[in-house]
Design a protein around this motif. Structure first.
Motif, PDB file in Angstrom:
ATOM      1  N   MET A   1      14.965   8.440 -27.401  1.00 20.35           N
ATOM      2  CA  MET A   1      14.812   9.901 -27.534  1.00 20.35           C
ATOM      3  C   MET A   1      13.425  10.301 -27.008  1.00 20.35           C
ATOM      4  N   PRO A   2      13.337  11.213 -26.024  1.00 21.00           N
ATOM      5  CA  PRO A   2      12.022  11.586 -25.486  1.00 21.00           C
ATOM      6  C   PRO A   2      11.127  12.208 -26.550  1.00 21.00           C
ATOM      7  N   GLN A   3       9.837  11.888 -26.483  1.00 19.97           N
ATOM      8  CA  GLN A   3       8.873  12.490 -27.414  1.00 19.97           C
ATOM      9  C   GLN A   3       8.533  13.893 -26.930  1.00 19.97           C
ATOM     10  N   SER A   4       8.171  14.784 -27.878  1.00 15.43           N
ATOM     11  CA  SER A   4       7.813  16.147 -27.481  1.00 15.43           C
ATOM     12  C   SER A   4       6.461  16.161 -26.764  1.00 15.43           C
ATOM     13  N   SER A   5       5.608  15.186 -27.098  1.00 20.42           N
ATOM     14  CA  SER A   5       4.297  15.088 -26.454  1.00 20.42           C
ATOM     15  C   SER A   5       3.913  13.619 -26.334  1.00 20.42           C
ATOM     16  N   MET A   6       3.349  13.243 -25.185  1.00 22.47           N
ATOM     17  CA  MET A   6       2.882  11.860 -25.034  1.00 22.47           C
ATOM     18  C   MET A   6       1.675  11.813 -24.117  1.00 22.47           C
ATOM     19  N   ILE A   7       0.897  10.753 -24.289  1.00 23.98           N
ATOM     20  CA  ILE A   7      -0.298  10.536 -23.466  1.00 23.98           C
ATOM     21  C   ILE A   7      -0.140   9.223 -22.711  1.00 23.98           C
ATOM     22  N   ILE A   8      -0.389   9.280 -21.415  1.00 24.46           N
ATOM     23  CA  ILE A   8      -0.365   8.080 -20.574  1.00 24.46           C
ATOM     24  C   ILE A   8      -1.807   7.708 -20.246  1.00 24.46           C
ATOM     25  N   LYS A   9      -2.123   6.456 -20.465  1.00 18.95           N
ATOM     26  CA  LYS A   9      -3.469   5.923 -20.225  1.00 18.95           C
ATOM     27  C   LYS A   9      -3.392   4.991 -19.012  1.00 18.95           C
ATOM     28  N   THR A  10      -4.108   5.341 -17.945  1.00 16.30           N
ATOM     29  CA  THR A  10      -3.995   4.616 -16.672  1.00 16.30           C
ATOM     30  C   THR A  10      -5.354   4.066 -16.253  1.00 16.30           C
ATOM     31  N   PRO A  11      -5.452   2.743 -16.026  1.00 18.88           N
ATOM     32  CA  PRO A  11      -6.759   2.165 -15.678  1.00 18.88           C
ATOM     33  C   PRO A  11      -7.165   2.414 -14.229  1.00 18.88           C
ATOM     34  N   GLY A  12      -8.475   2.370 -14.004  1.00 16.22           N
ATOM     35  CA  GLY A  12      -9.000   2.374 -12.648  1.00 16.22           C
ATOM     36  C   GLY A  12      -8.980   0.965 -12.086  1.00 16.22           C
ATOM     37  N   LYS A  13      -9.626   0.761 -10.942  1.00 10.66           N
ATOM     38  CA  LYS A  13      -9.585  -0.554 -10.301  1.00 10.66           C
ATOM     39  C   LYS A  13     -10.916  -0.894  -9.652  1.00 10.66           C
ATOM     40  N   LEU A  14     -11.117  -2.179  -9.394  1.00  8.39           N
ATOM     41  CA  LEU A  14     -12.169  -2.657  -8.500  1.00  8.39           C
ATOM     42  C   LEU A  14     -11.587  -3.761  -7.622  1.00  8.39           C
ATOM     43  N   MET A  15     -11.965  -3.746  -6.364  1.00  4.08           N
ATOM     44  CA  MET A  15     -11.533  -4.807  -5.451  1.00  4.08           C
ATOM     45  C   MET A  15     -12.369  -6.056  -5.714  1.00  4.08           C
ATOM     46  N   VAL A  16     -11.710  -7.196  -5.674  1.00  3.65           N
ATOM     47  CA  VAL A  16     -12.383  -8.471  -5.923  1.00  3.65           C
ATOM     48  C   VAL A  16     -12.663  -9.205  -4.608  1.00  3.65           C
ATOM     49  N   ALA A  17     -11.663  -9.314  -3.751  1.00  5.59           N
ATOM     50  CA  ALA A  17     -11.840 -10.051  -2.490  1.00  5.59           C
ATOM     51  C   ALA A  17     -10.730  -9.676  -1.516  1.00  5.59           C
ATOM     52  N   GLY A  18     -11.083  -9.608  -0.228  1.00  8.65           N
ATOM     53  CA  GLY A  18     -10.077  -9.354   0.808  1.00  8.65           C
ATOM     54  C   GLY A  18     -10.117  -7.946   1.383  1.00  8.65           C
ATOM     55  N   GLU A  19     -11.200  -7.192   1.073  1.00 11.17           N
ATOM     56  CA  GLU A  19     -11.309  -5.832   1.593  1.00 11.17           C
ATOM     57  C   GLU A  19     -11.269  -5.808   3.121  1.00 11.17           C
ATOM     58  N   PHE A  20     -10.791  -4.700   3.661  1.00  9.36           N
ATOM     59  CA  PHE A  20     -10.607  -4.454   5.098  1.00  9.36           C
ATOM     60  C   PHE A  20      -9.484  -5.315   5.666  1.00  9.36           C
ATOM     61  N   ALA A  21      -9.524  -6.617   5.419  1.00  6.07           N
ATOM     62  CA  ALA A  21      -8.479  -7.503   5.953  1.00  6.07           C
ATOM     63  C   ALA A  21      -7.102  -7.115   5.422  1.00  6.07           C
ATOM     64  N   VAL A  22      -7.050  -6.603   4.183  1.00  5.18           N
ATOM     65  CA  VAL A  22      -5.765  -6.258   3.552  1.00  5.18           C
ATOM     66  C   VAL A  22      -5.011  -5.186   4.343  1.00  5.18           C
ATOM     67  N   LEU A  23      -5.709  -4.467   5.202  1.00  5.96           N
ATOM     68  CA  LEU A  23      -5.045  -3.439   6.007  1.00  5.96           C
ATOM     69  C   LEU A  23      -4.225  -4.045   7.141  1.00  5.96           C
ATOM     70  N   GLN A  24      -4.367  -5.350   7.350  1.00  8.01           N
ATOM     71  CA  GLN A  24      -3.569  -6.055   8.360  1.00  8.01           C
ATOM     72  C   GLN A  24      -2.356  -6.705   7.684  1.00  8.01           C
TER      73      GLN A  24
ATOM     74  N   GLN B   1      -9.563 -17.302   4.657  1.00  5.18           N
ATOM     75  CA  GLN B   1      -9.980 -18.562   4.039  1.00  5.18           C
ATOM     76  C   GLN B   1     -10.698 -18.318   2.714  1.00  5.18           C
ATOM     77  N   ALA B   2     -11.551 -17.286   2.714  1.00  2.00           N
ATOM     78  CA  ALA B   2     -12.303 -16.953   1.495  1.00  2.00           C
ATOM     79  C   ALA B   2     -11.350 -16.548   0.371  1.00  2.00           C
ATOM     80  N   VAL B   3     -10.402 -15.668   0.679  1.00  2.00           N
ATOM     81  CA  VAL B   3      -9.453 -15.197  -0.332  1.00  2.00           C
ATOM     82  C   VAL B   3      -8.566 -16.346  -0.814  1.00  2.00           C
ATOM     83  N   ALA B   4      -8.209 -17.236   0.098  1.00  5.97           N
ATOM     84  CA  ALA B   4      -7.404 -18.411  -0.288  1.00  5.97           C
ATOM     85  C   ALA B   4      -8.152 -19.248  -1.327  1.00  5.97           C
ATOM     86  N   ASN B   5      -9.468 -19.395  -1.149  1.00  2.00           N
ATOM     87  CA  ASN B   5     -10.271 -20.156  -2.118  1.00  2.00           C
ATOM     88  C   ASN B   5     -10.398 -19.417  -3.456  1.00  2.00           C
ATOM     89  N   VAL B   6     -10.560 -18.091  -3.390  1.00  4.59           N
ATOM     90  CA  VAL B   6     -10.610 -17.291  -4.628  1.00  4.59           C
ATOM     91  C   VAL B   6      -9.299 -17.466  -5.398  1.00  4.59           C
TER      92      VAL B   6
END
Length: 374
Positions: free
Chosen positions: A1-24, A259-264
């Motif tokens: 049964m749907p609630q009349s009111s609810m709150i959704i809590k959504t986390p932010g993010k941080l990149m750990v490894a593989g930036e830029f390359a992930v676009l390929q 190679q770096a991400v593979a090691n991570v």
């Protein structure tokens, strides 16, 4: 049964490894959800109302015409929210689920109270929270993280035109993820070709993959803010330009990043802290090299200090995300080393952020946050 009111809590993010390359295509990236949140409150209402608390935009009326959500506002800062509302309502419409009037309130704590952006994926977390709120409110059963991720990715790419979707994935699933991108160009084309969102959801997203992973128990994450927000869009454009102007150097970067991400990943999956730290260090060097080749400062002087201090105390550090400022991230082999790094960062003019990995994606929260949000 749907609630009349609810709150959704959504986390932010941080990149750990593989930036830029992930676009390929098929390149892996490690991303983590962090314990700073966007809150979406959705409740039954006699009229359709939207409140964007961070922009001081309240009582925005809106209507859904069976194809698009139209907001009674010309403020351009509503773009991501409008696209996300449209995507969620169109999906529900396709499932023949009625959408009675509702009131939606969005409040973010991802940026500093003074409005400084930390690079925690604000627009992606907002898109994810909006879609999660509407789906959780009206679907007869709890929506899966995959559905929320896919719809939020569609809304984000259709609005922004690019991006890896890693921030949306972190906000949808939580924890640490081994991620490869759907490729924005593929998703845009697939969106154009698909008759419905349902059809697109059930298509094989051939480039995309996602696997939850975890950090070795002894490793501690430290996050430092260098006090300079960076434009991810500009940095990405400049790095990708290298693909045309010097394809050899760009290919070399992709190989070293891979190679770096593979090691991570191996360090995380095998519970091998030293291999993880080695991979982080290798990824740092790959990013410095590609920045130099593209003539952009991915590792600013303060980010260099942040990384060097981490290494002095036996860990590894690197820029998180596109670099050029924003946050740096360090992985330390012990709690004692982590405390020492945070103290040394502070002395060097780097602001330690009280951020930690967060294990959950967007969830219905039981917190009583409504009164503070309006």
């Amino acid at each position: 049964m749907p609630q009349s009111s609810m709150i959704i809590k959504t986390p932010g993010k941080l990149m750990v490894a593989g930036e830029f390359a992930v676009l390929q295509p098929y390149q892996q990236l490690v991303v983590m959800a962090v314990d700073r949140f966007v809150y979406a409150t959705i409740k039954d209402s006699a009229t359709n109302d939207l409140h964007l608390m961070d922009f001081q935009l309240q009582n925005i009326g809106w209507e859904y015409n069976g194809d698009k959500v139209e907001l009674y506002s010309k403020d351009k800062r509503t773009t991501f929210v409008q696209a996300s509302m449209t995507t969620a309502c169109n999906y529900l419409n396709e499932q023949h689920i009625a959408i009675p009037p509702f009131e939606l309130t969005i409040k973010s704590e991802l940026d500093d109270e003074s409005g400084v952006k930390y690079g925690l994926g604000s627009s992606a977390a907002v898109s994810t929270s909006v879609i999660s709120a509407i789906l959780n409110k009206f679907m007869p059963k709890k929506p899966e993280a995959k559905l929320i991720y896919q719809l939020a990715a569609i809304a984000h790419v259709v609005t922004q035109g690019n991006g890896s979707g890693a921030d949306v994935a972190a906000s949808s699933y939580g924890g640490f993820l081994n991620y490869s991108s759907f490729q924005a160009e593929w998703l845009r084309q697939a969106y154009e070709e698909s008759q419905t969102l349902t059809e697109l959801i059930h298509r094989h997203w051939k480039y995309a993959s996602l696997e939850p992973i975890s950090l070795p128990d002894s490793v501690h994450v430290c996050i430092g803010w260098t006090g300079k927000p960076a434009s991810t869009k500009k940095l990405v454009e400049q790095i990708l330009k290298l693909k045309t102007t010097n394809s050899k150097r760009f290919t070399s970067f992709i190989r070293h990043s891979e190679q770096a991400v593979a090691n991570v990943l191996a360090g995380m999956k095998q519970n091998n802290p030293q291999l993880l730290l080695q991979g982080i260090k290798e990824n740092r060097h790959a990013l410095v090299a590609v920045g130099r080749d593209a003539n952009v400062a991915i590792e600013t002087p303060l980010l260099t200090t942040l990384c060097d201090i981490a290494e002095q105390f036996g860990g590894s550090g690197k820029p998180s995300g596109a670099g050029g400022g924003d946050c740096g991230i360090a992985f330390m082999p012990s709690n004692q080393a982590a405390k020492a790094v945070l103290a040394a960062w502070e002395k060097a003019g780097i602001k330690p952020l009280a951020l930690h990995p967060y294990p959950h994606g967007a969830v219905v929260s039981d917190i009583k946050y409504i009164n503070e949000m309006k």
